[in-house]
Write a protein that holds these residues in place. Structure first.
Motif, PDB file in Angstrom:
ATOM      1  N   LYS A  70       0.838  -1.215   0.000  1.00 33.32           N
ATOM      2  CA  LYS A  70       0.000   0.000   0.000  1.00 33.32           C
ATOM      3  C   LYS A  70       0.868   1.259   0.000  1.00 33.32           C
ATOM      4  O   LYS A  70       0.582   2.215  -0.720  1.00 33.32           O
ATOM      5  CB  LYS A  70      -0.929  -0.016   1.216  1.00 33.32           C
ATOM      6  CG  LYS A  70      -2.102  -0.987   1.048  1.00 33.32           C
ATOM      7  CD  LYS A  70      -2.824  -1.244   2.340  1.00 33.32           C
ATOM      8  CE  LYS A  70      -3.733  -0.098   2.732  1.00 33.32           C
ATOM      9  NZ  LYS A  70      -4.494  -0.416   3.959  1.00 33.32           N
ATOM     10  N   ASN A  73       2.129   1.958  -3.465  1.00 31.01           N
ATOM     11  CA  ASN A  73       1.100   1.986  -4.524  1.00 31.01           C
ATOM     12  C   ASN A  73       1.194   0.784  -5.467  1.00 31.01           C
ATOM     13  O   ASN A  73       1.143   0.912  -6.689  1.00 31.01           O
ATOM     14  CB  ASN A  73       1.193   3.281  -5.342  1.00 31.01           C
ATOM     15  CG  ASN A  73       0.898   4.497  -4.486  1.00 31.01           C
ATOM     16  OD1 ASN A  73      -0.041   4.477  -3.695  1.00 31.01           O
ATOM     17  ND2 ASN A  73       1.716   5.524  -4.606  1.00 31.01           N
ATOM     18  N   ASN A  97      -7.919  -4.954   0.751  1.00 30.73           N
ATOM     19  CA  ASN A  97      -7.105  -3.741   0.630  1.00 30.73           C
ATOM     20  C   ASN A  97      -6.976  -3.244  -0.808  1.00 30.73           C
ATOM     21  O   ASN A  97      -6.126  -2.400  -1.107  1.00 30.73           O
ATOM     22  CB  ASN A  97      -5.720  -3.981   1.238  1.00 30.73           C
ATOM     23  CG  ASN A  97      -5.759  -3.955   2.756  1.00 30.73           C
ATOM     24  OD1 ASN A  97      -5.746  -2.891   3.371  1.00 30.73           O
ATOM     25  ND2 ASN A  97      -5.853  -5.127   3.375  1.00 30.73           N
TER      26      ASN A  97
END
Length: 479
Positions: A70, A73, A97
């Motif tokens: 995360k 990206n 997620n």
């Protein structure tokens, strides 16, 4: 899909990254402290430290890996094989997620992760199965009754098992209780689950697996078989494609059965359906591996496909552009898993320093490698250094190329399975194609390998001596 994190290490991490980079996708490596200078770390576009050497403090930390993804990206995570590749909870967490898990959906992983649930799922499709009981069992008396009704010899298998752990062959009722207790305690230690199931033991089986690929548009393909019968400790060490015993009719029948197994759990992506083949060419469903297999390169070579590319395309939601009719077997491929193990000492791990590490090169030779000269072999992970793969127009050509490649593979500092591989590829039982999963038990012993090594050293010394005498005959003219 612009960026993929590879949640793995060694040769498989590099293998996945090579295809990603070919497709114009950026790659992220994760690494433990002991792997900070590993080739997969250098190969990636970005690399992030995730913890200490033991895998439960690094490569098995799903939440930590997702956090890294995360922060950078990342669009998708490729798990490779081992570690988190068959962890349904990790697949769910990726989905939650907004990260694509390059593999099947979590429900397929769950179903096929339990041997009993897998058998239950495929039952409706009339897939042949080895006679046995259809439920997990821990009650020894009940298990003994079931074993007696099936008839000895029987096989006790851990329900949550894999890699040969929690597996026991029992030849008679007298040995049943002690072997059952051993299997249960082994299963508890390895998987935290002592339930086992019992099935008829197939006497001279061959281990044949079928590669499947499924997209989200209803297409499921089978990419033919791999022969994986050369094993030690119930684990594969030599694989080939195609098998030397399958007829086109049997190949089609097994391929279609594998497609039905994939259908039974609404499969997505690359998977492998494993079968036992008995001496009368009857095949029985064993299990499904819901990931890319270690031995996938042999399939790639005989079909001219890139399985990792197909995985990525399917994960992006694309439809498969090849049809079953497009797929043809061309040539023959062999793979030897090069483990840092000592074949003279029961294949125990051989840790140490790679003083010399030079790979063979040439037409028809592929090495999927994760190490380089000067590195230490860590004790924390599977001891596989690389996979040595050869490809030829015929099986004989692939074998000869493999023997030559083994001779040109230079390793000093640790023991490896290279000498064992040479023994297999030179053995008449292997060359004739008349072998089964008992090859090691029937034909191999450390003494034979030592004797062979002694003979080779003797020949090398005689050649050197002959050369020395030839050199002495050369007349040296004065200046």
């Amino acid at each position: 899909m612009k960026k993929i994190l590879v949640a793995n290490r060694g040769e498989i991490a590099i293998r996945v990254m090579k295809t990603a980079q070919k497709m114009g996708i950026k790659t992220v490596a994760v690494y433990s402290t002991v792997d900070r200078n590993a080739p997969h770390v250098k190969f990636a576009d970005e690399a992030v430290w995730i913890g200490e050497a033991p895998s439960n403090q690094s490569y098995l930390l799903g939440s930590k890996i997702i956090e890294v993804a995360k922060n950078l990206n990342v669009d998708a995570i490729h798990p490779g094989y081992g570690f988190l590749s068959e962890n349904a909870d990790f697949a769910v967490e990726c989905e939650k997620n907004g990260i694509v898990f390059i593999g099947p959906k979590s429900h397929a992983i769950k179903i096929m992760g339990s041997k009993l649930a897998a058998k239950e799922a495929v039952k409706a499709y009339n897939i042949p199965m080895v006679p046995g009981i259809d439920e997990a069992i821990t009650d020894i008396e009940k298990a003994k009754q079931a074993a007696t009704s099936i008839g000895f010899p029987i096989l006790i298998k851990a329900s949550a098992g894999g890699g040969g752990k929690g597996m026991r062959v029992v030849d008679s009722e007298a040995d049943f209780e002690s072997q059952m207790n051993r299997a249960i305690s082994e299963a508890v230690a390895a998987f935290g689950d002592g339930s086992v199931f019992i099935e008829k033991y197939v006497g001279s089986p061959r281990h044949i697996e079928i590669q499947v690929m499924a997209d989200s548009h209803g297409t499921i393909l089978y990419l033919f078989e791999r022969e994986c019968s050369i094993q030690r400790r119930h684990q594969k060490v030599v694989e080939e494609a195609p098998s030397s015993v399958l007829t086109p009719e049997l190949r089609k029948k097994m391929g279609e059965a594998a497609v039905l197994v994939a259908k039974s759990c609404d499969y997505l992506g690359a998977g492998t359906v494993e079968f036992l083949l008995d001496e009368n060419n009857n095949f029985y469903f064993l299990e499904m591996n819901t990931r890319l297999q270690v031995e996938h390169p042999v399939t790639e070579l005989i079909t001219g496909t890139d399985l990792v590319e197909l995985q990525i395309r399917v994960a992006r939601g694309e439809a498969l552009t090849i049809t079953q009719e497009d797929l043809q077997i061309k040539g023959h491929a062999l793979e030897l898993r090069v483990y840092a193990e000592d074949p003279l000492n029961d294949f125990l791990p051989s840790v140490g320093h790679l003083d010399v590490y030079q790979l063979p090169v040439g037409d028809g030779i592929r090495v999927d490698n994760g190490f380089e000269q000067g590195m230490d072999i860590p004790i924390y992970y599977d001891p596989m250094l690389a996979k040595l793969i050869t490809y030829g127009k015929t099986r004989e050509e692939a074998i000869q190329l493999m023997i030559k490649a083994i001779e040109n593979y230079q390793v000093e500092g640790v023991q490896t399975t290279l000498p064992f591989g040479k023994f297999v590829f030179e053995h008449e039982a292997f060359r004739s194609g008349k072998f089964d999963t008992h090859f090691v038990k029937k034909y191999y012993s450390p003494e034979i390998l030592k004797e062979q090594a002694g003979k080779e050293a003797e020949i090398a010394a005689l050649i050197a001596l002959k050369q020395y005498f030839e050199d002495q005959k050369i007349v040296r003219l004065p200046n």
